[in-house]
Design an enzyme around this catalytic site. Structure first.
Site, short mmCIF file in Angstrom:
data_model
loop_
_atom_site.label_atom_id
_atom_site.label_comp_id
_atom_site.label_asym_id
_atom_site.label_seq_id
_atom_site.Cartn_x
_atom_site.Cartn_y
_atom_site.Cartn_z
N TYR A 71 42.01 67.06 17.07
CA TYR A 71 42.97 68.11 16.74
C TYR A 71 42.75 69.42 17.50
O TYR A 71 43.54 70.35 17.36
CB TYR A 71 42.97 68.38 15.23
CG TYR A 71 43.40 67.16 14.43
CD1 TYR A 71 44.72 66.74 14.45
CD2 TYR A 71 42.48 66.42 13.69
CE1 TYR A 71 45.13 65.61 13.75
CE2 TYR A 71 42.88 65.29 12.98
CZ TYR A 71 44.20 64.90 13.02
OH TYR A 71 44.61 63.78 12.32
N HIS A 113 53.53 66.88 16.00
CA HIS A 113 52.16 66.45 15.70
C HIS A 113 51.26 66.94 16.81
O HIS A 113 51.62 66.85 17.99
CB HIS A 113 52.06 64.92 15.59
CG HIS A 113 52.80 64.39 14.41
ND1 HIS A 113 52.32 64.52 13.14
CD2 HIS A 113 53.99 63.77 14.31
CE1 HIS A 113 53.19 63.99 12.30
NE2 HIS A 113 54.21 63.53 12.99
C1 DHK Z 1 47.98 65.50 11.53
C2 DHK Z 1 47.40 64.79 10.53
O1 DHK Z 1 46.73 65.39 9.56
C3 DHK Z 1 47.44 63.31 10.51
O2 DHK Z 1 47.46 62.82 9.20
C4 DHK Z 1 48.59 62.77 11.30
C5 DHK Z 1 48.85 64.89 12.53
C6 DHK Z 1 48.67 63.40 12.69
C7 DHK Z 1 48.80 65.66 13.86
O3 DHK Z 1 48.45 65.10 14.90
O4 DHK Z 1 49.15 66.84 13.85
O5 DHK Z 1 48.47 61.37 11.42
#
Ligand code: DHK
EC number: 4.2.1.10
Length: 149
Positions: free
Chosen positions: A25, A102
């Protein structure tokens, strides 16, 4: 003339951005993303309402309220993207343009992340570009609102 308002909704665990699985992330925090969005929205002459909740019901309440208070919705429903028919129904009922974001490319990840209920009601979907995806979504929303109102 009043500037259009865009509601940016963030779902569960996105409050942990920056420390949460940074290899997936990134290192940007949600506050960093909000700041970049505020700047971008200002350039695009949009008002921004940026929110995060870990609760499905709270997200649904905000979507319902947006009918009267916003012109478009950008949403990263995080884990609820893959599970929540109720959130999808609320977005459909809002009658507002929806853009889904996402941070990660959900199609390169586990099978269960490949399907999103939100995508069914979204005008467009941006995945895999980290926080920059939110700014791209604002660009797209500004264009949608300018050409369709
Ligand atoms: C964020 C999340 O918390 C996941 O549950 C998703 C998403 C993807 C992201 O990539 O922002 O699967």
């Amino acid at each position: 003339m009043a500037r259009p308002t865009v509601l940016v909704l963030n779902g569960p665990n996105l409050n942990l951005l920056g420390v949460r699985e940074p290899t997936i992330y990134g290192r940007e925090t949600l506050a960093d993303i909000e700041e970049a969005c505020l700047e971008r929205a200002d350039t695009l002459e949009l008002d921004l309402d940026f929110r995060q909740s870990n609760n499905e019901g709270q997200l649904i309440d905000w979507v319902q309220e947006a009918r009267d208070s916003a012109d478009g919705i950008i949403i990263n429903a995080a884990g609820y993207s893959h599970t929540s028919v109720a959130l999808m129904d609320a977005l459909a009922a809002s009658d507002l343009p929806v853009i889904e974001v996402h941070l990660s490319n959900i199609h390169r990840r586990e099978e269960f992340r490949h399907h999103s209920y939100v995508s069914r009601v979204a005008r467009g979907v941006i995945v895999g570009l980290g926080g920059h995806g939110y700014e791209l979504a604002l660009d797209a929303m500004a264009r949608l609102l300018a050409t369709e109102s």
